[in-house]
Write a protein that holds these residues in place. Sequence first.
Motif, PDB file in Angstrom:
ATOM      1  N   ARG A 130      -5.969 -61.144  51.814  1.00  0.00           N
ATOM      2  CA  ARG A 130      -6.425 -62.541  51.862  1.00  0.00           C
ATOM      3  C   ARG A 130      -7.498 -62.789  50.800  1.00  0.00           C
ATOM      4  O   ARG A 130      -7.553 -63.867  50.207  1.00  0.00           O
ATOM      5  CB  ARG A 130      -6.992 -62.879  53.234  1.00  0.00           C
ATOM      6  N   ILE A 131      -8.333 -61.800  50.576  1.00  0.00           N
ATOM      7  CA  ILE A 131      -9.305 -61.919  49.488  1.00  0.00           C
ATOM      8  C   ILE A 131      -8.566 -62.100  48.170  1.00  0.00           C
ATOM      9  O   ILE A 131      -8.928 -62.942  47.340  1.00  0.00           O
ATOM     10  CB  ILE A 131     -10.203 -60.668  49.417  1.00  0.00           C
ATOM     11  N   ILE A 133      -5.597 -63.374  47.615  1.00  0.00           N
ATOM     12  CA  ILE A 133      -5.024 -64.721  47.520  1.00  0.00           C
ATOM     13  C   ILE A 133      -6.117 -65.742  47.180  1.00  0.00           C
ATOM     14  O   ILE A 133      -5.947 -66.608  46.318  1.00  0.00           O
ATOM     15  CB  ILE A 133      -4.312 -65.105  48.829  1.00  0.00           C
ATOM     16  N   CYS A 134      -7.252 -65.609  47.856  1.00  0.00           N
ATOM     17  CA  CYS A 134      -8.365 -66.529  47.614  1.00  0.00           C
ATOM     18  C   CYS A 134      -8.786 -66.482  46.145  1.00  0.00           C
ATOM     19  O   CYS A 134      -8.965 -67.519  45.503  1.00  0.00           O
ATOM     20  CB  CYS A 134      -9.524 -66.153  48.533  1.00  0.00           C
ATOM     21  N   LYS A 135      -8.933 -65.272  45.622  1.00  0.00           N
ATOM     22  CA  LYS A 135      -9.313 -65.127  44.219  1.00  0.00           C
ATOM     23  C   LYS A 135      -8.297 -65.777  43.292  1.00  0.00           C
ATOM     24  O   LYS A 135      -8.654 -66.457  42.328  1.00  0.00           O
ATOM     25  CB  LYS A 135      -9.429 -63.639  43.869  1.00  0.00           C
ATOM     26  N   GLU A 136      -7.017 -65.571  43.611  1.00  0.00           N
ATOM     27  CA  GLU A 136      -5.974 -66.153  42.763  1.00  0.00           C
ATOM     28  C   GLU A 136      -6.035 -67.674  42.771  1.00  0.00           C
ATOM     29  O   GLU A 136      -5.888 -68.320  41.733  1.00  0.00           O
ATOM     30  CB  GLU A 136      -4.592 -65.670  43.233  1.00  0.00           C
ATOM     31  N   VAL A 137      -6.256 -68.245  43.949  1.00  0.00           N
ATOM     32  CA  VAL A 137      -6.343 -69.706  44.040  1.00  0.00           C
ATOM     33  C   VAL A 137      -7.527 -70.207  43.218  1.00  0.00           C
ATOM     34  O   VAL A 137      -7.401 -71.172  42.443  1.00  0.00           O
ATOM     35  CB  VAL A 137      -6.466 -70.168  45.508  1.00  0.00           C
ATOM     36  N   LEU A 138      -8.669 -69.556  43.365  1.00  0.00           N
ATOM     37  CA  LEU A 138      -9.851 -69.992  42.622  1.00  0.00           C
ATOM     38  C   LEU A 138      -9.626 -69.870  41.119  1.00  0.00           C
ATOM     39  O   LEU A 138     -10.089 -70.706  40.334  1.00  0.00           O
ATOM     40  CB  LEU A 138     -11.080 -69.186  43.055  1.00  0.00           C
ATOM     41  N   ILE A 140      -6.735 -70.196  39.596  1.00  0.00           N
ATOM     42  CA  ILE A 140      -5.851 -71.297  39.194  1.00  0.00           C
ATOM     43  C   ILE A 140      -6.644 -72.599  39.082  1.00  0.00           C
ATOM     44  O   ILE A 140      -6.484 -73.367  38.131  1.00  0.00           O
ATOM     45  CB  ILE A 140      -4.681 -71.449  40.188  1.00  0.00           C
ATOM     46  N   VAL A 141      -7.510 -72.840  40.071  1.00  0.00           N
ATOM     47  CA  VAL A 141      -8.365 -74.037  40.030  1.00  0.00           C
ATOM     48  C   VAL A 141      -9.139 -74.068  38.717  1.00  0.00           C
ATOM     49  O   VAL A 141      -9.170 -75.079  38.013  1.00  0.00           O
ATOM     50  CB  VAL A 141      -9.339 -74.050  41.229  1.00  0.00           C
ATOM     51  N   TYR A 142      -9.737 -72.941  38.409  1.00  0.00           N
ATOM     52  CA  TYR A 142     -10.514 -72.851  37.176  1.00  0.00           C
ATOM     53  C   TYR A 142      -9.641 -73.127  35.951  1.00  0.00           C
ATOM     54  O   TYR A 142      -9.997 -73.937  35.088  1.00  0.00           O
ATOM     55  CB  TYR A 142     -11.158 -71.469  37.091  1.00  0.00           C
ATOM     56  N   ASN A 144      -6.842 -74.750  35.809  1.00  0.00           N
ATOM     57  CA  ASN A 144      -6.363 -76.139  35.793  1.00  0.00           C
ATOM     58  C   ASN A 144      -7.391 -77.111  35.225  1.00  0.00           C
ATOM     59  O   ASN A 144      -7.027 -78.167  34.715  1.00  0.00           O
ATOM     60  CB  ASN A 144      -5.985 -76.593  37.207  1.00  0.00           C
TER      61      ASN A 144
END
Lengths: 146, 146
Positions: A130-131, A133-138, A140-142, A144
């Motif tokens: 889960r960590i 996944i969280c890192k990956e999402v952050l 991508i946000v960055y 984007n």
Amino acid sequence: MSNNHFKKGELYSFITGKASTAIARRLQKRFNTAGLNITIEQWSVLYHLWKEDGRSQQQLCNATFRDKPSITRLVDNLEKLNLVKRVPSENDRRINLIYLTKQAQKLEEETMQIADETLNEALKTVPADRIEICKEVLQIVYDNLK
Amino acid sequence: MSNNHFKKGELYSFITGKASTAIARRLQKRFNTAGLNITIEQWSVLYHLWKEDGRSQQQLCNATFRDKPSITRLVDNLEKLNLVKRVPSENDRRINLIYLTKQAQKLEEETMQIADETLNEALKTVPADRIEICKEVLQIVYDNLK
DNA sequence: GACATATAGTTGTTTGTGCAACTATCCAAA
DNA sequence: TTTGGATAGTTGCACAAACAACTATATGTC
């Protein structure tokens, strides 16, 4: 419902970065308790210099996601603390290369351990996947928005 | 390897909140472009007042995860902009209740839409279930440290 | 009722951030 | 070789955050 629709009540903490603020505050308190007289922002610059020093201020801007005036002042304060030294580049006289002092080199091990402990404290009880996944999402946000 | 061990190279962006910084900057730029003369920090206070105004400064501290001096000055600046008004509580004269002005009420719809769009931009291409996991992890981090 | 303690809010100081305007240097094209 | 544009860094200004010290008010206990 589309992927990208947040309920309004959840907007807020994403934007304000409550989690990263909480981590930064905890880390700062630990530095203070350990008698380390540096700010998290100064530490974040040192962090990149420990990986490789002799970088230009512009390179530090890119690495730390800060603008040039911010780096100018962080380097100012790090110089006052005798932790870094500005050395004009021989090749290009517009550029300052930033080098660590011996004092700063001594700080690496202790502060990195404190940072490590702080993150472990923050993330205890969170499964590794889960960590991840969280890192990956952050990330991508960055990507984007940067 | 244990759940809670980060590789050093990944520590940094968690602590500095690069993702939330990127979102906040983008949102600020959109506010500016729209001719909205408020900061993200001011907006984050208004956000809680739109949900319910007449809150005390201390309640705003808890809601926004800021300390009392920070709220004092944010309310100072919001008052200068004629967006909120301090009203001393009748029951407890230590307390200021903070009320929105009509001007501030007008801002809600437009700013919330801009915030919504900004988050959609940030999170486009991210599947909803991964966003959900990311939010849960950040919530746990916050709870572990607050 | 008097006093100790807790709570709400303000003020001063240092540090950091974002933006705009500025200087100095480099480089490329005429 | 000169000139115009790009790049590196600095400075000024307004706003915000963390901490400590302060004032004012409320409350609980003797």
